[in-house]
Motif scaffolding. Sequence first.
Motif, mmCIF file in Angstrom:
data_model
loop_
_atom_site.group_PDB
_atom_site.id
_atom_site.type_symbol
_atom_site.label_atom_id
_atom_site.label_comp_id
_atom_site.label_asym_id
_atom_site.label_seq_id
_atom_site.Cartn_x
_atom_site.Cartn_y
_atom_site.Cartn_z
ATOM 1 N N GLY A 120 59.014 74.567 44.318
ATOM 2 C CA GLY A 120 58.235 74.306 43.158
ATOM 3 C C GLY A 120 59.146 74.172 41.857
ATOM 4 O O GLY A 120 59.041 72.971 40.953
ATOM 5 N N ALA A 121 60.166 74.766 41.867
ATOM 6 C CA ALA A 121 61.186 74.640 40.843
ATOM 7 C C ALA A 121 61.991 73.237 40.831
ATOM 8 O O ALA A 121 62.194 72.653 39.942
ATOM 9 C CB ALA A 121 62.261 75.837 40.862
ATOM 10 N N GLY A 122 62.217 72.670 42.334
ATOM 11 C CA GLY A 122 62.699 71.571 42.448
ATOM 12 C C GLY A 122 61.945 70.395 41.927
ATOM 13 O O GLY A 122 62.387 69.388 41.304
ATOM 14 N N LEU A 123 60.621 70.421 42.134
ATOM 15 C CA LEU A 123 59.886 69.489 41.711
ATOM 16 C C LEU A 123 59.758 69.348 40.381
ATOM 17 O O LEU A 123 59.596 68.293 39.771
ATOM 18 C CB LEU A 123 58.505 69.891 42.470
ATOM 19 C CG LEU A 123 58.262 69.455 44.052
ATOM 20 C CD1 LEU A 123 56.621 69.833 44.322
ATOM 21 C CD2 LEU A 123 58.635 68.061 44.483
ATOM 22 N N ARG A 183 60.585 72.050 50.787
ATOM 23 C CA ARG A 183 59.484 72.318 51.910
ATOM 24 C C ARG A 183 58.021 72.184 51.167
ATOM 25 O O ARG A 183 57.667 72.766 50.381
ATOM 26 C CB ARG A 183 59.675 73.557 52.368
ATOM 27 C CG ARG A 183 61.139 73.830 52.974
ATOM 28 C CD ARG A 183 61.197 75.191 53.886
ATOM 29 N NE ARG A 183 62.398 75.153 54.283
ATOM 30 C CZ ARG A 183 62.929 74.683 55.510
ATOM 31 N NH1 ARG A 183 62.192 74.037 56.233
ATOM 32 N NH2 ARG A 183 64.157 74.799 55.983
ATOM 33 N N LEU A 184 57.439 71.160 51.553
ATOM 34 C CA LEU A 184 56.228 70.674 50.920
ATOM 35 C C LEU A 184 55.212 70.635 52.137
ATOM 36 O O LEU A 184 55.180 70.123 53.225
ATOM 37 C CB LEU A 184 56.394 69.332 50.430
ATOM 38 C CG LEU A 184 57.325 69.256 49.305
ATOM 39 C CD1 LEU A 184 57.743 67.678 48.976
ATOM 40 C CD2 LEU A 184 56.718 69.835 48.066
ATOM 41 N N ASP A 196 55.900 74.694 49.127
ATOM 42 C CA ASP A 196 55.666 75.954 50.272
ATOM 43 C C ASP A 196 56.269 77.176 49.781
ATOM 44 O O ASP A 196 56.198 78.347 50.391
ATOM 45 C CB ASP A 196 56.004 75.363 51.463
ATOM 46 C CG ASP A 196 55.488 76.439 52.663
ATOM 47 O OD1 ASP A 196 54.344 76.681 52.641
ATOM 48 O OD2 ASP A 196 56.391 76.977 53.439
ATOM 49 N N ASP A 197 57.406 76.963 48.701
ATOM 50 C CA ASP A 197 57.988 78.382 48.418
ATOM 51 C C ASP A 197 58.425 78.051 46.857
ATOM 52 O O ASP A 197 58.126 77.047 46.225
ATOM 53 C CB ASP A 197 59.293 78.630 49.131
ATOM 54 C CG ASP A 197 60.217 77.276 49.281
ATOM 55 O OD1 ASP A 197 60.541 76.752 48.218
ATOM 56 O OD2 ASP A 197 60.544 76.845 50.505
ATOM 57 N N ARG A 198 59.057 78.906 46.126
ATOM 58 C CA ARG A 198 59.299 78.825 44.517
ATOM 59 C C ARG A 198 60.226 77.976 44.332
ATOM 60 O O ARG A 198 60.388 77.234 43.438
ATOM 61 C CB ARG A 198 59.564 80.111 44.368
ATOM 62 C CG ARG A 198 58.379 81.310 44.028
ATOM 63 C CD ARG A 198 58.777 82.602 43.683
ATOM 64 N NE ARG A 198 57.504 83.377 43.553
ATOM 65 C CZ ARG A 198 57.586 84.819 42.793
ATOM 66 N NH1 ARG A 198 58.807 85.231 42.371
ATOM 67 N NH2 ARG A 198 56.442 85.250 42.912
ATOM 68 N N PRO A 219 47.797 69.283 59.381
ATOM 69 C CA PRO A 219 48.418 69.913 58.292
ATOM 70 C C PRO A 219 49.997 70.612 58.591
ATOM 71 O O PRO A 219 49.873 70.977 59.882
ATOM 72 C CB PRO A 219 47.531 70.870 57.720
ATOM 73 C CG PRO A 219 46.027 70.305 58.229
ATOM 74 C CD PRO A 219 46.582 69.860 59.648
ATOM 75 N N ALA A 220 50.706 70.073 57.898
ATOM 76 C CA ALA A 220 52.018 70.559 58.218
ATOM 77 C C ALA A 220 52.839 71.012 57.022
ATOM 78 O O ALA A 220 52.681 70.388 55.785
ATOM 79 C CB ALA A 220 52.614 69.484 59.220
#
Length: 281
Positions: free
Chosen positions: A271-274, A244-245, A266-268, A230-231
């Motif tokens: 999440g917003a970018g996705l 960063r996923l 991995d960060d907000r 996992p990474a």
Amino acid sequence: MPGNGNGEGTDRNTPRKELGAFLRSRRERLTPAEMGLPGSPRRRTPGLRRGEVAELAGISDSWYAWLEQGRVRTSEQVLRSVARALRLDEAETAHVLSFVEDTATEEPSPGWVSRNLLSLVEAMAPNPAVVIDPHWDLLAWNAGYAALLTDPARLAPKQRNLLWLVFRWPPSRRLLAQWEPEARSLLGQFRAHAARHPHDRRYAEIVGELMADPDAARWYAERAIADFQPAVRHFRHPTAGDLRLRYVKLAAVEEPGHHFLAYLPDDRTTGAGLRTLTGHG
């Protein structure tokens, strides 16, 4: 004496030869000094001699020679001793032990994805998710996966493969910030699977396609083995910027051989970018 007196054919011997070639490659990378053995100016063998490995593993010289030549079957206990003698890491040891011959028949992987698994893939949106088969062919994906990488539906059927995307799809080298170590790791994982199925046409087809890439061809020849870890993967997306996923891999118990892969933010900012990529935001 080793041989095929029990009626075994070449199909059984091919994995043994792959194991033997792998052991030899690892023997040749060790030096006598590393193992606390006396050196010799007349030494012609790269790395350790077969007899030296046999002594370290506590087996006979001839048996180890036959093992490297792919002429004998052996036990898990012997292979563990050889792995320790060759100082194999955890992934390499697991690879060697995978060659312990089992009479049980491997359950075939279904060529379809169940409704439950398809629903899970869709429910992950906007987070990218995909289902792969034992050859790492892409069987199902969601809009997040298509937006992050490319829509597999636009690719030829035989190009819908995780390894093909990493090595043969040119944008991947710009998209993955740490392309080389991640590509090496994926290739090592794939090689560990493919080595156990030397007569599988699809594995052979994928390897043949990968050999057209100079990096893949060079690394594959090194017989490097890796296991899944996992990474957090860093993507440099042309539209969404830095992402960063966290890379997650789960086995589908109800569908042998299928794996569910997901990329979780991995960060907000990620999440917003996705959400922006898929129109969910």
